[in-house]
Design an enzyme around this catalytic site. Sequence first.
Site, PDB file in Angstrom:
ATOM      1  N   GLY A  15       0.678  -1.425  -0.108  1.00  0.00           N
ATOM      2  CA  GLY A  15      -0.034   0.042  -0.020  1.00  0.00           C
ATOM      3  C   GLY A  15       0.888   1.350   0.013  1.00  0.00           C
ATOM      4  O   GLY A  15       0.712   2.170  -0.885  1.00  0.00           O
ATOM      5  N   GLU A  34       9.817   4.073   7.482  1.00  0.00           N
ATOM      6  CA  GLU A  34      10.012   2.667   7.285  1.00  0.00           C
ATOM      7  C   GLU A  34      10.613   2.319   8.746  1.00  0.00           C
ATOM      8  O   GLU A  34      11.660   2.655   9.123  1.00  0.00           O
ATOM      9  CB  GLU A  34      10.534   1.952   6.218  1.00  0.00           C
ATOM     10  CG  GLU A  34      10.907   0.520   6.494  1.00  0.00           C
ATOM     11  CD  GLU A  34       9.824  -0.350   6.622  1.00  0.00           C
ATOM     12  OE1 GLU A  34       9.894  -1.075   7.661  1.00  0.00           O
ATOM     13  OE2 GLU A  34       8.778  -0.522   6.037  1.00  0.00           O
ATOM     14  N   GLY A  85       6.458  -6.365   3.246  1.00  0.00           N
ATOM     15  CA  GLY A  85       5.995  -7.608   2.995  1.00  0.00           C
ATOM     16  C   GLY A  85       6.335  -8.187   1.735  1.00  0.00           C
ATOM     17  O   GLY A  85       6.592  -9.245   1.499  1.00  0.00           O
ATOM     18  N   VAL A 230       7.427   4.993  14.019  1.00  0.00           N
ATOM     19  CA  VAL A 230       6.315   5.869  14.485  1.00  0.00           C
ATOM     20  C   VAL A 230       6.002   5.467  15.945  1.00  0.00           C
ATOM     21  O   VAL A 230       5.485   4.503  16.121  1.00  0.00           O
ATOM     22  CB  VAL A 230       5.353   6.181  13.669  1.00  0.00           C
ATOM     23  CG1 VAL A 230       4.332   6.845  14.073  1.00  0.00           C
ATOM     24  CG2 VAL A 230       5.934   6.535  12.073  1.00  0.00           C
ATOM     25  N   HIS A 470      -1.667 -14.016   6.669  1.00  0.00           N
ATOM     26  CA  HIS A 470      -2.559 -12.962   5.794  1.00  0.00           C
ATOM     27  C   HIS A 470      -3.249 -12.249   6.794  1.00  0.00           C
ATOM     28  O   HIS A 470      -4.779 -12.638   6.885  1.00  0.00           O
ATOM     29  CB  HIS A 470      -3.200 -13.387   4.725  1.00  0.00           C
ATOM     30  CG  HIS A 470      -2.242 -14.079   3.635  1.00  0.00           C
ATOM     31  ND1 HIS A 470      -2.549 -15.246   3.048  1.00  0.00           N
ATOM     32  CD2 HIS A 470      -0.947 -13.647   3.266  1.00  0.00           C
ATOM     33  CE1 HIS A 470      -1.648 -15.634   2.166  1.00  0.00           C
ATOM     34  NE2 HIS A 470      -0.541 -14.680   2.291  1.00  0.00           N
ATOM     35  N   GLY A 503      -3.386  -3.555   4.005  1.00  0.00           N
ATOM     36  CA  GLY A 503      -4.121  -4.731   4.456  1.00  0.00           C
ATOM     37  C   GLY A 503      -5.184  -4.451   5.358  1.00  0.00           C
ATOM     38  O   GLY A 503      -6.252  -4.990   5.310  1.00  0.00           O
TER      39      GLY A 503
END
EC number: 1.1.3.6
Length: 578
Positions: A15, A34, A85, A230, A470, A503
């Site tokens: 995403g 990241e 991922g 973060v 998942h 996700g």
Amino acid sequence: MKPDYDVLIIGSGFGGSVTALRLTEKGYRVGVLEAGRRFSDEEFAKTSWDLRKFLWAPRLGCYGIQRIHPLRNVMILAGAGVGGGSLNYANTLYVPPEPFFADQQWSHITDWRGELMPHYQQAQRMLGVVQNPTFTDADRIVKEVADEMGFGDTWVPTPVGVFFGPDGTKTPGKTVPDPYFGGAGPARTGCLECGCCMTGCRHGAKNTLVKNYLGLAESAGAQVIPMTTVKGFERRSDGLWEVRTVRTGSWLRRDRRTFTATQLVLAAGTWGTQHLLFKMRDRGRLPGLSKRLGVLTRTNSESIVGAATLKVNPDLDLTHGVAITSSIHPTADTHIEPVRYGKGSNAMGLLQTLMTDGSGPQGTDVPRWRQLLQTASQDPRGTIRMLNPRQWSERTVIALVMQHLDNSITTFTKRGKLGIRWYSSKQGHGEPNPTWIPIGNQVTRRIAAKIDGVAGGTWGELFNIPLTAHFLGGAVIGDDPEHGVIDPYHRVYGYPTLYVVDGAAISANLGVNPSLSIAAQAERAASLWPNKGETDRRPPQGEPYRRLAPIQPAHPVVPADAPGALRWLPIDPVSNAG
């Protein structure tokens, strides 16, 4: 005061990387935070036993690509590092079947298949999707089992994001100039089919996000800031978002930084995005957040089981091929894939134990721990050999079982005895989230018999905690804040300059590997943003949904005549699992 960025993205997975490229192309100043490190191809772990490069455990000095998260109802595998991922996923890129698009959570909003299909097709081209060209020993075994059980006609090779060679050829180890992006991307090397996709491809064949979306975004000016965790964020009185960070693994005040942005995109993976939203809600930073946060969290109705021989069979090479090479569909709603690790990558074998069945009409009332003891007592020496991780990858066919059934868990936070809030889960909407999948166990036992091996599950299953790779949902699309956390344009209800694009925004069980769907939803969401300085055509929150045409970026990175060029056309049927 000018913000540090027009758009700040938390997370660099499917995403986040898609969003970074498309918004950079539209003229926005984009930053990407990241938590993990940056890897060059040769820096990935040679095997999964190199825990510092494979496992994600910063407090132990491990900054690898494999996250493992425990929850009350499920154990979760996820990714870490620049590229998210894509660094450790199994390359498999399916379009989901019709029940995903028709799920009651969101099907009344729009024709999701019609809206998303052009973006699935674009994501396929960007990720270099091709049909796996190799029929492996594991595929033969799975196909034979499917034939014997009456569904052999459902066997198909997987659509994968791997470079095997130019123009449909197989040229293992041969490096060629950028085959996808007209010279805007890196050179690529033909796949060796060594099975090491999930420990990090060291050969330049796997189409990770660093090789496409994220790498192209960086070349166009997006700034990726690795090793940056973060800690929190809030919207200031002037409307800007302030994001507080710390250098990953550090406890020192000097390693703290604050970033500001006009728009903030959460793409930290389902686990990370949910954690941040819960944390900010609980601390009063997002008081208007929908009460639906955590509802409709999905596991892809998944179970990861497998079959293993007690010693390596020299006539079977179970490590040959990419991570996932084929699929079967034993029932209309169940999808099984054989999975592999490369030679020497045996650490994940520590999660394996003997197979047990759950309760229910096709199960047993015998507790699963007692089943384990009973099975082990029948062959103690064989059990010890089966549980020994030595040469595990060479002895094992992992079976990834997925379903597109309407079941879920609900995640939430609760205050512990010391006043600390804990992240937990409970059974959610629809049918109970499965603690085992009977047809998955049946197929796996057949595979075990084929290889003269033993069927296995995972240790968590003894406590009815299945394993999933998942973890999805929990901040899903709804037509108002009473039915979803985000609107159909991926804006968080009550906070229209805050977005969820990962996700967590997947609104139903897919029954297939989710990466292509996450990328396609991100493609669609970014396509509806205006170019910087232009009028936003998306209706304000509170107004009825309007289907909008995608907006071409003002500064496309990929040349128009390249295979990966941005164009919205009918989908390639190679990856349609419907």
